[in-house]
Design an enzyme around this catalytic site. Structure first.
Site, short mmCIF file in Angstrom:
data_model
loop_
_atom_site.label_atom_id
_atom_site.label_comp_id
_atom_site.label_asym_id
_atom_site.label_seq_id
_atom_site.Cartn_x
_atom_site.Cartn_y
_atom_site.Cartn_z
N SER A 12 0.82 -1.11 0.19
CA SER A 12 -0.06 -0.10 0.03
C SER A 12 0.83 1.29 -0.02
O SER A 12 0.23 2.35 -0.21
CB SER A 12 -0.94 0.09 1.27
OG SER A 12 -0.26 0.04 2.43
N THR A 125 -3.24 3.53 3.14
CA THR A 125 -2.23 4.57 3.42
C THR A 125 -1.74 4.57 4.64
O THR A 125 -2.54 3.94 5.61
CB THR A 125 -3.07 6.11 3.08
OG1 THR A 125 -3.94 5.86 1.89
CG2 THR A 125 -2.32 6.98 3.59
N THR A 143 1.52 6.81 0.59
CA THR A 143 0.62 5.83 0.08
C THR A 143 1.13 5.57 -1.38
O THR A 143 1.82 6.41 -1.98
CB THR A 143 -0.95 6.38 0.03
OG1 THR A 143 -1.60 5.31 -0.40
CG2 THR A 143 -1.12 7.56 -0.95
N ARG A 153 -3.11 10.23 -11.52
CA ARG A 153 -4.26 10.31 -10.43
C ARG A 153 -3.39 10.69 -9.18
O ARG A 153 -2.53 10.12 -8.77
CB ARG A 153 -5.20 9.14 -10.35
CG ARG A 153 -6.26 9.12 -9.33
CD ARG A 153 -5.69 8.60 -8.26
NE ARG A 153 -6.83 8.49 -7.09
CZ ARG A 153 -6.65 8.19 -5.76
NH1 ARG A 153 -5.41 7.90 -5.31
NH2 ARG A 153 -7.84 8.18 -5.12
N GLY A 155 -4.29 11.40 -5.16
CA GLY A 155 -5.51 11.10 -3.99
C GLY A 155 -5.10 12.28 -3.05
O GLY A 155 -4.74 13.54 -3.58
N ASP A 156 -5.87 11.92 -2.07
CA ASP A 156 -5.92 13.01 -0.81
C ASP A 156 -4.64 13.37 -0.15
O ASP A 156 -4.32 13.99 0.54
CB ASP A 156 -6.94 12.82 -0.17
CG ASP A 156 -6.77 11.31 0.80
OD1 ASP A 156 -6.46 10.50 0.08
OD2 ASP A 156 -7.19 11.29 1.94
N THR A 176 -7.35 8.21 5.56
CA THR A 176 -7.40 6.87 4.54
C THR A 176 -8.61 6.62 4.24
O THR A 176 -9.65 7.14 4.45
CB THR A 176 -6.67 5.86 5.47
OG1 THR A 176 -7.43 5.31 6.27
CG2 THR A 176 -5.40 6.19 6.02
N GLY A 177 -8.46 5.88 2.98
CA GLY A 177 -9.74 5.55 2.45
C GLY A 177 -9.96 6.31 0.93
O GLY A 177 -9.00 6.84 0.41
N GLY A 179 -9.79 8.71 -1.48
CA GLY A 179 -9.18 9.88 -1.62
C GLY A 179 -10.06 11.27 -2.39
O GLY A 179 -10.31 12.15 -1.68
N1 ASP Z 1 -6.25 7.61 0.46
C1 ASP Z 1 -5.63 7.07 -0.47
C2 ASP Z 1 -6.01 7.66 -2.06
O1 ASP Z 1 -6.99 7.97 -2.19
C3 ASP Z 1 -5.88 5.73 -0.38
C4 ASP Z 1 -6.13 4.82 0.76
O2 ASP Z 1 -6.07 5.31 1.99
O3 ASP Z 1 -6.49 3.55 0.71
O4 ASP Z 1 -5.11 7.63 -2.70
#
Ligand code: ASP
Length: 273
Positions: A12, A125, A143, A153, A155-156, A176-177, A179
């Site tokens: 990850s 992440t 991440t 791309r 993410g957050d 996390t999650g 983004g």
């Molecule tokens: N937040 C991360 C992203 O969107 C991915 C993750 O946390 O699983 O890149």
């Protein structure tokens, strides 16, 4: 953070992270230092094993906050970091399986399409928040982002205010999650603002998770019950040492160390699966 980034077994973050749709690993990371209110960030960086180190160098050794792509890579090389292939064999095999199973109308054939089936897109992440005895707050994220993403791309996780925010007078938050949902809600910044206005860390994360659920109206992103078909987890640390983490769905945990043994605590949540 660097230990996990360098670990080829963790898919990850960093070395061994799952690649983009072209099979190339692109990493995101940021850090923020409360006492100086300064931040550093890299996004879509290739070939560099420890992106959080580069983010820290952006903070310390530039007048900027964010470097992306080739510019971030060259900046890392200028600081003596090595360019390495970050795609491990295990990550390449997982990516190939995803590619082979993408569609039965393309030219890629998997060995046994019927048996292998589709896998959920892996995510993952690391967010790490710290408070030292002097009351100074800091945070860092790292991440490889959404597995098999469109190249470029972001993410957050490298975005200050979305995947991370630190205010030395108030507290810190990371995410996390999914983004995209955290970017659109300005998640971490709002959690910190909620704490500034008196909310507990628990109430602050729940409020933002509710906003994310409310903002999720596109049927593409909803399950059969009309709820988000993705997860977001927000981690909040108050300047006074209180902390909480919250997820949309039940069942998540977060790790805490308050000086003694590390422990895993349950996240608060909004919905049961
Ligand atoms: N937040 C991360 C992203 O969107 C991915 C993750 O946390 O699983 O890149």
């Amino acid at each position: 953070m660097n230990i996990v980034e360098a670990d080829p077994k963790d898919m990850s973050v960093g070395y061994g992270g799952l690649p983009n749709e072209d099979g190339i690993v692109e990493l995101d990371s940021c850090c923020m230092h409360g006492p100086s209110s300064n931040a550093g960030s890299v996004a879509s960086i290739r070939d560099i094993k420890l992106p959080s180190r580069v983010a820290q160098l952006v903070l310390k050794r530039t007048d900027h906050v964010m470097l992306v792509g080739e510019g971030a890579r060259r900046f890392a090389l200028a600081h003596g970091m090595k360019a390495e292939n970050l795609l491990t064999d295990a990550a390449r095999r997982k990516w190939l399986k995803w590619k082979e199973n993408l569609s039965d109308k393309d030219d890629w054939l998997s060995p046994k399409e019927a048996e292998t089936g589709h896998e959920a897109r892996p995510t993952g992440t690391i967010t790490c928040l710290g408070l030292n005895p002097a009351g100074e707050l800091s945070g860092v994220t790292s991440t490889s982002g959404l597995a098999y993403k469109i190249p470029g791309r972001i993410g957050d996780s490298p975005i200050i205010g979305a995947g991370l925010y630190v205010d030395n007078d108030v507290g810190a938050c990371g995410a996390t999650g999914r983004g995209e949902a955290v970017i659109i809600s300005c998640g971490s910044r709002i959690v910190v603002e909620n704490m500034r206005h008196g909310m507990s860390p628990e109430a602050a994360v729940k409020d933002v998770l509710k906003r994310i659920v409310k903002q999720t109206v596109d049927p593409r992103l909803l399950d059969k019950k009309g709820r988000p078909d993705f997860e977001v987890v927000l981690y909040a640390l108050h300047k006074d040492g209180r902390h909480a983490a919250g997820s949309i769905y039940k069942g998540r945990q977060y790790a805490v160390n308050e000086g003694g043994e590390s422990k895993l605590l349950d996240c608060v949540h909004l919905l049961d699966r």
